[in-house]
Design a protein around this motif. Structure first.
Motif, PDB file in Angstrom:
ATOM      1  N   UNK A  40     -11.312 -76.282   1.357  1.00 26.75           N
ATOM      2  CA  UNK A  40     -12.447 -75.475   1.791  1.00 26.75           C
ATOM      3  C   UNK A  40     -13.278 -75.101   0.573  1.00 26.75           C
ATOM      4  N   UNK A  41     -14.576 -74.958   0.818  1.00 25.60           N
ATOM      5  CA  UNK A  41     -15.509 -74.544  -0.221  1.00 25.60           C
ATOM      6  C   UNK A  41     -16.143 -73.229   0.225  1.00 25.60           C
ATOM      7  N   UNK A  42     -16.022 -72.202  -0.596  1.00 23.05           N
ATOM      8  CA  UNK A  42     -16.560 -70.879  -0.272  1.00 23.05           C
ATOM      9  C   UNK A  42     -17.540 -70.500  -1.372  1.00 23.05           C
ATOM     10  N   UNK A  90     -17.933 -74.725   3.450  1.00 28.91           N
ATOM     11  CA  UNK A  90     -17.500 -75.585   4.546  1.00 28.91           C
ATOM     12  C   UNK A  90     -16.043 -75.995   4.324  1.00 28.91           C
ATOM     13  N   UNK A  91     -15.437 -76.601   5.377  1.00 30.23           N
ATOM     14  CA  UNK A  91     -14.172 -77.306   5.235  1.00 30.23           C
ATOM     15  C   UNK A  91     -14.485 -78.773   4.946  1.00 30.23           C
ATOM     16  N   UNK A  92     -13.563 -79.452   4.240  1.00 31.09           N
ATOM     17  CA  UNK A  92     -13.801 -80.868   3.996  1.00 31.09           C
ATOM     18  C   UNK A  92     -12.494 -81.605   3.679  1.00 31.09           C
ATOM     19  N   UNK A 109      -3.371 -77.835   8.019  1.00 32.78           N
ATOM     20  CA  UNK A 109      -3.404 -76.534   7.359  1.00 32.78           C
ATOM     21  C   UNK A 109      -3.936 -75.502   8.341  1.00 32.78           C
ATOM     22  N   UNK A 110      -3.734 -74.241   8.002  1.00 35.65           N
ATOM     23  CA  UNK A 110      -4.238 -73.141   8.819  1.00 35.65           C
ATOM     24  C   UNK A 110      -5.163 -72.285   7.972  1.00 35.65           C
ATOM     25  N   UNK A 111      -6.360 -72.029   8.489  1.00 37.05           N
ATOM     26  CA  UNK A 111      -7.323 -71.203   7.761  1.00 37.05           C
ATOM     27  C   UNK A 111      -8.361 -70.682   8.749  1.00 37.05           C
ATOM     28  N   UNK A 112      -8.800 -69.449   8.569  1.00 38.71           N
ATOM     29  CA  UNK A 112      -9.749 -68.833   9.497  1.00 38.71           C
ATOM     30  C   UNK A 112     -11.042 -68.423   8.805  1.00 38.71           C
ATOM     31  N   UNK A 113     -11.360 -69.059   7.675  1.00 38.62           N
ATOM     32  CA  UNK A 113     -12.573 -68.696   6.932  1.00 38.62           C
ATOM     33  C   UNK A 113     -13.833 -68.920   7.764  1.00 38.62           C
ATOM     34  N   UNK A 114     -13.889 -70.079   8.453  1.00 39.75           N
ATOM     35  CA  UNK A 114     -15.084 -70.428   9.207  1.00 39.75           C
ATOM     36  C   UNK A 114     -14.703 -70.720  10.661  1.00 39.75           C
ATOM     37  N   UNK A 115     -15.486 -70.201  11.599  1.00 39.76           N
ATOM     38  CA  UNK A 115     -15.195 -70.384  13.021  1.00 39.76           C
ATOM     39  C   UNK A 115     -16.050 -71.469  13.648  1.00 39.76           C
ATOM     40  N   UNK A 132     -10.343 -82.631  12.128  1.00 41.58           N
ATOM     41  CA  UNK A 132     -10.380 -81.867  13.368  1.00 41.58           C
ATOM     42  C   UNK A 132     -10.247 -80.380  13.048  1.00 41.58           C
ATOM     43  N   UNK A 133     -11.114 -79.573  13.653  1.00 40.76           N
ATOM     44  CA  UNK A 133     -11.055 -78.123  13.507  1.00 40.76           C
ATOM     45  C   UNK A 133     -10.856 -77.535  14.900  1.00 40.76           C
ATOM     46  N   UNK A 134      -9.748 -76.840  15.099  1.00 38.66           N
ATOM     47  CA  UNK A 134      -9.379 -76.307  16.411  1.00 38.66           C
ATOM     48  C   UNK A 134      -8.828 -74.910  16.199  1.00 38.66           C
ATOM     49  N   UNK A 135      -9.650 -73.888  16.447  1.00 37.40           N
ATOM     50  CA  UNK A 135      -9.240 -72.537  16.115  1.00 37.40           C
ATOM     51  C   UNK A 135      -9.046 -72.419  14.620  1.00 37.40           C
ATOM     52  N   UNK A 136      -7.875 -71.956  14.212  1.00 37.02           N
ATOM     53  CA  UNK A 136      -7.586 -71.852  12.778  1.00 37.02           C
ATOM     54  C   UNK A 136      -6.819 -73.057  12.250  1.00 37.02           C
TER      55      UNK A 136
END
Length: 511
Positions: A121-123, A106-108, A166-172, A148-152
């Protein structure tokens, strides 16, 4: 205040529908745990329970997580009030989760015991820090964490302050959640809003062919007054109110009550006189602004129950049945500015029950009796000690009788550059070990400017430091002990100029 439990609630649907034409975000989920349960939440690790209207995790020996919501949620904002109760070791944390895939992905955003906030992020259990900054993290202090998560794009804030992006696309997409790492914590006021494209502020509201008993507020048409320049200072610095949300104009009781009970940022412009009864609850992230110089709230007032990030400006409050403004129950970041208070039955402003980060500035207390109470009871030290941090500046206490303010437990309460005129009973009272700094004020015909060492009425003594004040036709200011310095920078108006500066600038129509 009406409370939303989840989007499935019929009440929530009604409230959302009334503002459908102006909403920038739709509520997905909300839980304040006042129903005494955590239905809809799944947990992993720790010891979770609902107690005293909040969600608590009491274990400190491992990871603990609780998740809720839908795996299909994609673009949204999750906001949670968080209080760390204990850290077991160094560099431990409490956190809010977004786009959770599982208990290990998840993101946190994490508040750490080493005084940092991190967007991570936790992967599959492996953590990566995306961005971090310093923030003071204290045991027993409430913080509002927003992610807030909005796209990447990922964006987080603490108490509406500095933003981490930050920008990240791990989880949609994924669920929301809360977590602790070798820490015990309390979580409350969980709100999740979907991210939708805001309408133009000048757009016309949707036409309604039929009348409604609770008409929704209307969007400000092009050319209507907008919130004026001016930023909160003192302890309320960083308060943004309805910034980023739409603007509505309210003219009736139903319109006002609907607006203040709406989830999400909203700029509420009050036009004319609106009659309300008792104290009405205001949800977080609101700016309530009077238009012109005649906007009036009559008969009732505003109540803050675990609310935050609210601005109240340019309003006249008349004939409140109880308090005109009650900041209570751990509310924080409230700015009360350029208002006029007339004839409340009880207090003009109360700041009580662990509330903090409040600034009261440029208000006219016009012949009020009980102007301002900070700390409601001698027996409430457990909740109030370490809180009730308030800045009070450039107000005119005009022939008002008492409580300018009366303080219990709060420290520091910073009272500066106010004009005290003909206050019959007293100006400032520090009691029950409160810590009050009285600085650069002008006291005119005030028989008892300050109480402290002797206490006041039934309350025990407090601490009070006075400096650079002027006393004209007034008694002595009783001082006692030392007081913590305000943790912010500020500029003082020369004390001799305070009467003219304050009278020219306070109250409504002066923005």
């Amino acid at each position: 205040m009406r409370v939303l439990a989840a989007i499935a609630s019929a009440a929530a649907v009604l409230v959302v529908a009334t503002l459908a034409s102006v909403a920038t975000a739709a509520p997905l989920f909300a839980d304040n745990f006042d129903d005494g349960n955590a239905n809809g939440w799944t947990t992993s690790g720790g010891s979770w329970s609902v107690s005293s209207g909040a969600y608590q995790q009491t274990g400190t020996s491992s990871d603990a997580r609780a998740r809720a919501g839908s795996a299909s949620w994609a673009n949204y904002t999750v906001s949670v009030r968080v209080r760390a109760n204990a850290f077991n070791g160094s560099n431990r944390f409490v956190a809010v989760l977004a786009r959770a895939q599982s208990n290990t992905s998840y993101y946190y955003v994490a508040l750490r015991s080493n005084n940092t906030v991190e967007l991570k992020k936790l992967v599959n259990g492996s953590a990566t820090t995306l961005v971090a900054t310093s923030v003071n993290v204290s045991i027993g202090t409430w913080y509002t964490l927003t992610l807030r998560v909005d796209g990447s794009t990922l964006t987080s804030q603490v108490n509406g302050g500095s933003t981490l992006t930050a920008s990240d696309s791990q989880y949609a997409s994924g669920q929301i959640g809360v977590a602790t790492f070798n820490a015990s914590a309390t979580f409350d006021d969980v709100n999740v809003e979907s991210g939708t494209t805001p309408p133009s502020p000048s757009a016309s509201p949707s036409a309604s062919p039929t009348s409604s008993p609770s008409p929704s507020p209307s969007v400000s048409p092009t050319g209507s007054p907008q919130p004026p320049a001016g930023q909160p200072d003192g302890f309320a610095a960083g308060t943004t109110g309805g910034a980023g949300g739409p603007t509505v104009v309210v003219r009736t009781t139903n319109e006002l009550l609907t607006a203040i009970d709406t989830i999400g940022p909203l700029n509420i412009h009050v036009q004319g006189t609106i009659n309300i009864t008792s104290k009405q609850g205001v949800r977080p992230n609101k700016t309530i602004l009077g238009l012109g110089s005649t906007a009036t709230i009559n008969g009732g007032g505003f109540d803050f129950y675990r609310s935050y990030n609210v601005i109240i400006r340019n309003l006249t409050f008349t004939n409140a049945e109880d308090d005109a403004v009650n900041v209570g129950q751990n509310s924080h970041h409230i700015w009360i500015d350029h208002n006029r208070f007339v004839s409340p039955v009880d207090g003009a402003i109360d700041i009580v029950r662990g509330s903090e980060y409040v600034t009261v500035s440029w208000n006219h207390f016009d012949h009020t009796d009980k102007s301002m109470l900070i700390g409601h009871s001698d027996s409430n030290s457990g909740e109030d000690t370490g809180h009730l941090k308030v800045s009070i500046h450039h107000n005119w206490f005009d022939n008002s009788r008492q409580r300018h303010p009366r303080v219990r437990f709060g420290e520091p309460v910073h009272v500066y550059n106010n004009y005290f005129l003909n206050n019959e009973l007293y100006a400032v009272a520090s009691t029950m070990n409160g810590g009050v700094l009285v600085e650069g004020n002008y006291f005119q015909n005030v028989p008892f400017p300050c109480y402290s060492a002797s206490g006041y009425a039934e309350s025990g003594p407090g601490r009070l430091v006075q400096r650079n004040n002027i006393f004209t036709g007034s008694g002595a200011c009783e001082v006692n002990g030392s007081v913590a310095a305000p943790p912010y920078s500020y500029t003082l108006t020369p004390t001799a100029n305070v009467p003219s500066v304050v009278m020219a600038g306070v109250g409504v129509g002066k923005l």
